[in-house]
Design an enzyme around this catalytic site. Structure first.
Site, PDB file in Angstrom:
ATOM      1  N   ASP A 185       1.450   4.722   2.349  1.00 15.51           N
ATOM      2  CA  ASP A 185       1.047   5.349   3.602  1.00 15.51           C
ATOM      3  C   ASP A 185       1.402   6.833   3.586  1.00 15.51           C
ATOM      4  OD1 ASP A 185       0.523   2.696   5.142  1.00 15.51           O
ATOM      5  OD2 ASP A 185       2.531   2.451   4.307  1.00 15.51           O
ATOM      6  N   ASP A 218       0.858  -1.181   0.000  1.00 22.63           N
ATOM      7  CA  ASP A 218       0.000   0.000   0.000  1.00 22.63           C
ATOM      8  C   ASP A 218       0.896   1.233   0.000  1.00 22.63           C
ATOM      9  OD1 ASP A 218       1.094   0.239   2.506  1.00 22.63           O
ATOM     10  OD2 ASP A 218      -0.795   0.333   3.584  1.00 22.63           O
ATOM     11  N   ASP A 251      -3.271   4.513   2.686  1.00 22.09           N
ATOM     12  CA  ASP A 251      -3.594   4.875   4.073  1.00 22.09           C
ATOM     13  C   ASP A 251      -3.294   6.354   4.266  1.00 22.09           C
ATOM     14  OD1 ASP A 251      -4.270   2.299   4.742  1.00 22.09           O
ATOM     15  OD2 ASP A 251      -2.361   1.822   5.702  1.00 22.09           O
TER      16      ASP A 251
HETATM   17  N1  CTP Z   1       1.255   1.256  11.513  1.00 24.36           N
HETATM   18  C1  CTP Z   1       0.799   1.800  12.673  1.00 24.36           C
HETATM   19  N2  CTP Z   1      -0.532   1.735  12.975  1.00 24.36           N
HETATM   20  C2  CTP Z   1      -1.400   1.142  12.125  1.00 24.36           C
HETATM   21  C3  CTP Z   1      -0.948   0.586  10.929  1.00 24.36           C
HETATM   22  C4  CTP Z   1       0.404   0.662  10.656  1.00 24.36           C
HETATM   23  O1  CTP Z   1       1.578   2.341  13.434  1.00 24.36           O
HETATM   24  N3  CTP Z   1      -2.681   1.092  12.441  1.00 24.36           N
HETATM   25  C5  CTP Z   1       2.672   1.334  11.221  1.00 24.36           C
HETATM   26  C6  CTP Z   1       3.260  -0.047  11.142  1.00 24.36           C
HETATM   27  O2  CTP Z   1       3.939  -0.342  12.309  1.00 24.36           O
HETATM   28  C7  CTP Z   1       4.173   0.023   9.969  1.00 24.36           C
HETATM   29  C8  CTP Z   1       3.818   1.293   9.216  1.00 24.36           C
HETATM   30  O3  CTP Z   1       2.836   1.937   9.978  1.00 24.36           O
HETATM   31  O4  CTP Z   1       5.488   0.098  10.410  1.00 24.36           O
HETATM   32  C9  CTP Z   1       3.341   1.028   7.850  1.00 24.36           C
HETATM   33  O5  CTP Z   1       2.424  -0.030   7.852  1.00 24.36           O
HETATM   34  P1  CTP Z   1       2.187  -0.982   6.617  1.00 24.36           P
HETATM   35  O6  CTP Z   1       1.685  -0.196   5.486  1.00 24.36           O
HETATM   36  O7  CTP Z   1       1.341  -2.099   7.089  1.00 24.36           O
HETATM   37  O8  CTP Z   1       3.628  -1.607   6.365  1.00 24.36           O
HETATM   38  P2  CTP Z   1       4.838  -1.171   5.452  1.00 24.36           P
HETATM   39  O9  CTP Z   1       6.040  -1.230   6.325  1.00 24.36           O
HETATM   40  O10 CTP Z   1       4.558   0.118   4.759  1.00 24.36           O
HETATM   41  O11 CTP Z   1       4.929  -2.354   4.437  1.00 24.36           O
HETATM   42  P3  CTP Z   1       4.231  -2.482   2.997  1.00 24.36           P
HETATM   43  O12 CTP Z   1       5.279  -2.069   2.025  1.00 24.36           O
HETATM   44  O13 CTP Z   1       3.874  -3.913   2.876  1.00 24.36           O
HETATM   45  O14 CTP Z   1       3.039  -1.580   2.967  1.00 24.36           O
HETATM   46 MN    MN Z   2      -0.344   0.775   5.491  1.00 20.82          MN
HETATM   47 MN    MN Z   3       2.733   0.422   3.708  1.00 21.78          MN
END
Ligand code: CTP
Ligand code: MN
Ligand code: MN
Length: 513
Positions: A345, A343, A437
């Site tokens: 963020d 995703d 997100d």
């Molecule tokens: N996070 C958080 N609270 C949430 C969701 C996520 O603090 N409700 C933090 C997670 O700890 C993570 C970061 O935000 O380190 C990003 O989350 P995520 O998108 O799930 O992971 P990514 O590290 O970006 O991996 P990916 O590339 O798969 O998206």
């Molecule tokens: Mn995310």
């Molecule tokens: Mn992510």
């Protein structure tokens, strides 16, 4: 211009000589006759595969739709080396050594350069033991290394994306995921921590001596390392990969909105695959899960850095129509330097002023006119002077939105638009569903939110564990609280937070724990 060197390709080319000498592929001139690419659809999806095939062809690459004899390079996304081999076996390919087996990042790099780029180690999907001794590690890194000095906390280590121990960490992550599916948090964390330690090593582990003195190396972990050193693979991880329950949970949880609890329910009902769930009309799905199934193919194919940049422009433009001074930052994996993610963020804050509770709603409403495929806004539950939660994996209290956006591919690469016309592929959809997100944070909490949302998840867990156990402080995405002094510690930057915790600063790209 760089050349493709490995001898396997040369012999492959000799073999083909005179047999087949195509000049055109799907209407495009072939500029690079030395390599014949095949893109695996598994875990990528048809839409994305079609898009990539067309893109590569438009840039002068020869791309075959079928796994023909002439194929020299196989490109896979989100597949490990054993997974590709397994798939090849299923295609009745006896000798897979005739192919270069490469990660999608190689193709992306080729597309960026507009020519074949060297087959560097980082692009190869290889896990045979003999690959590793040839790996060169800078002398300085190895000589300055002392196992007993490696901290048990990943926030006291530097972990870049350059993982010398992928064959071990892949196995650990499979084990950890299986324990997660079984809701065995302790065993799950044990393997995640071990994986994280090996990811930070500046060399590949080749003997049990190499792990002597390292933290987080329990018996279960050591057994697996030993077997991989001796046999080249882990039978326990392999058993997990073949386990029916694991395979089903893996599929189910790959759907947006589906977690372990829902997977458990479906598995108990006798459902085994995503297709079976889709076909079952009696199931009550949440709005999130319905969107998950609707855009499944797009969402399981990963988001590229280019797509993240394109979405970032959209987010920034929209936010700035309402709040011209707002600060919009990409966090998550992309901030850590990852080239792909599941995703994108974003953190949004308004320096100087009070936050506008309506901003997120305004942004989303604007997108409803054609860009928004799904959204779920969660209102802020933050209470002033709230002591950070004890629970390491607790959700934060920011107002946020889990969305799915429609990204028109012409925005990523204009040539793809012309290309699909040229190829007369009217059925090719010109957009991709992307998970986004959005998190809104008050400016005074921005540094904490940035640290938390940059991750990695393991890095964040260890920061909190370190704060609690080593400093008697409590950290979350909003604040740092000193329990002894009973005060909240203000921070305007991530550097200040590390300083409050008495930690050396770790750059975002060194947080890939
Ligand atoms: N996070 C958080 N609270 C949430 C969701 C996520 O603090 N409700 C933090 C997670 O700890 C993570 C970061 O935000 O380190 C990003 O989350 P995520 O998108 O799930 O992971 P990514 O590290 O970006 O991996 P990916 O590339 O798969 O998206
Ligand atoms: Mn995310
Ligand atoms: Mn992510």
């Amino acid at each position: 211009m760089e050349r493709i060197r490995p001898p396997t390709i040369v012999s492959q080319r000799k073999r083909q000589k005179g047999m087949y000498s195509p000049k055109l592929s799907c209407g495009y001139e072939i500029k690079f006759i030395k390599l014949v690419i095949f893109i695996m659809q598994r875990k990528m999806g048809m839409t994305r595969r079609t898009f990539l095939m067309e893109l590569a062809r438009s840039k002068g690459f020869r791309v075959e739709s079928e796994l023909s004899d002439s194929v020299t390079h196989i490109v896979a996304e989100n597949n490990s080396y054993p997974e590709v081999l397994d798939w090849l076996k299923g295609q009745a390919v006896g000798d897979s050594s005739r192919f270069e087996i490469l990660d999608i990042s190689w193709l992306t790099a080729c597309m960026e350069m507009g020519r074949p780029v060297d087959l560097e180690m980082k692009y190869r999907l290889v896990e045979q033991a003999e690959q590793y001794p040839t790996l060169k590690t800078p002398e300085s890194e190895v000589s300055s290394f002392t196992a007993s000095k490696v901290s048990q906390y990943s926030c006291q280590r530097k972990t870049t994306l350059n993982n010398y121990n992928k064959k071990f960490t892949d196995a650990f992550e499979i084990m950890a995921e299986n324990y997660e599916f079984k809701e065995n948090e302790i065993f799950c964390l044990e393997f995640l921590r071990a994986a994280s330690v090996l990811k930070s090593l500046p060399f590949p582990v080749t003997s049990m001596k190499d792990i002597q003195g390292l933290p987080c190396m329990g018996d279960r972990v050591r057994d697996i390392i030993e077997e991989i050193i001796e046999e080249g693979e882990s039978s326990r991880a392999k058993d997990v990969l073949n386990d029916e329950r694991y395979k089903s949970f893996k599929q189910f949880t790959s759907v947006f909105g589906v977690g372990v609890k829902t997977s458990e329910k479906w598995f108990r009902m006798g459902l085994r695959t995503v297709e079976e769930v889709k076909a079952n009309k009696t199931l009550k799905l949440s709005k999130m899960q319905r969107a998950g199934f609707l855009y499944y193919e797009d969402l399981v194919s990963c988001v590229s850095k280019e797509e993240a940049d394109a979405v970032s422009l959209i987010v920034k433009n929209t936010v700035c129509t309402f709040l011209p001074d707002a600060l919009v930052t990409i966090t998550g994996g992309f901030r850590r330097g990852k080239k792909i993610g599941h995703d994108i963020d974003f953190l949004i804050t308004n320096p100087g002023q009070r936050e506008d509770d309506e901003l997120l709603h305004k942004v989303v409403n604007l997108w409803k006119k054609g860009l928004l495929l799904y959204c779920d806004i969660i209102e802020s539950t933050f209470v002033k002077e709230q002591i950070p939660s004890r629970h390491v994996d607790a959700m934060d209290h920011f107002q946020k939105c889990f969305a799915i956006l429609k990204l028109y591919q012409a925005r990523v690469d204009n040539s793809s638009y012309n290309m699909s016309k040229k190829c007369d592929m009217a059925e090719v959809k010109d957009w991709k569903a992307i998970r986004v997100d959005l998190v809104i944070t008050p400016f005074e909490q921005y540094a904490y939110a940035l640290l938390g949302w940059t991750g990695s998840r393991q890095f964040g867990r260890d920061l909190r564990r370190y704060a609690t156990h080593e400093r008697k402080m409590m950290l979350d995405n909003h604040a740092l609280y000193d329990k002894r002094k009973r005060v909240f510690l203000k921070a305007g930057s991530e550097e200040e937070i590390f300083a409050h915790l008495g930690l050396d600063y770790v750059e975002p790209w060194e947080r890939n724990a």
